[in-house]
Design an enzyme around this catalytic site. Structure first.
Site, short mmCIF file in Angstrom:
data_model
loop_
_atom_site.label_atom_id
_atom_site.label_comp_id
_atom_site.label_asym_id
_atom_site.label_seq_id
_atom_site.Cartn_x
_atom_site.Cartn_y
_atom_site.Cartn_z
CD GLU A 87 -3.23 -0.81 -0.06
OE1 GLU A 87 -3.17 0.37 -0.36
OE2 GLU A 87 -3.86 -1.78 -0.13
CD GLU A 91 -3.31 3.66 -0.42
OE1 GLU A 91 -4.49 3.26 -0.69
OE2 GLU A 91 -2.83 4.38 0.80
CG ASP A 109 -15.52 5.64 11.00
OD1 ASP A 109 -14.78 4.67 10.75
OD2 ASP A 109 -15.43 6.73 11.14
CD GLU A 137 -3.42 16.96 -2.98
OE1 GLU A 137 -2.49 17.55 -1.98
OE2 GLU A 137 -4.28 17.53 -2.83
#
Ligand code: ZN
Length: 173
Positions: A87, A91, A109, A137
């Site tokens: 990741e 990313e 959540d 970003e």
């Protein structure tokens, strides 16, 4: 949340809700299949350089435009640490080496379903910041001046980090 499936994935019989062990569970009256609704495991990495935290901005919903530590779902054949490394590369464009587990926290959540995150500490060994995959970003932020963070679990971890963080004493590489 036990009513997300209607039919048995093995024999196609209609599932019935029954309380087992105190939890309502979907059970197949024909073949006995029980659907256990468990949280999905995710992994991520906390990287601090010169007192600043590495974050990526989410490109997609949920929490589009909010920031998170590089993280994602663990693929079936992958170890948690492999996910954290992957990741960070996908990313944030960086190759990280992991330094151990920072926290294991539950997330309640995420509208896609509950998760459990294994968050590692890591440091960058190669690459340069480049947003990719589902990040639009990537940037470092001062721990005392973080942008809007997505997910209750990431907020909890980062507010604790902020309380405990003493520049020059911990968290610096
Ligand atoms: Zn069945």
């Amino acid at each position: 949340m036990t009513n997300i499936y209607k039919f048995c994935p093995i024999c196609k019989e209609k599932l019935i809700e029954r309380v087992e062990g105190g939890y309502p569970r979907l059970r197949c009256p024909h073949c006995g299949f029980v659907y256990y609704h468990n949280p999905a495991p995710t992994a991520g990495v906390l990287v601090i350089e010169d007192g600043r935290l590495l974050l990526v901005k989410r490109r997609f919903e949920p929490y589009r435009g909010f920031w998170v530590m590089p993280s994602g779902y663990i693929e079936y054949q992958e170890s948690a640490s492999e996910t954290a490394v992957r990741e960070a590369e996908e990313e944030a464009g960086v190759c990280v080496e992991l330094d151990g587990i920072h926290a294991v926290e539950s997330c309640f959540d995420d509208p896609r379903g509950n998760t459990v995150m294994i968050l590692y500490r890591g440091h960058i060994i190669d690459g340069s910041l480049k947003a990719g995959d589902d990040a639009e970003e990537v940037a470092f932020f001062a721990i005392n001046n973080l942008p809007e963070i997505a997910f209750d679990l990431q907020k909890r971890i980062l507010s604790k980090l902020k309380e405990e963080y003493i520049p020059g004493v911990n968290g610096e590489n």
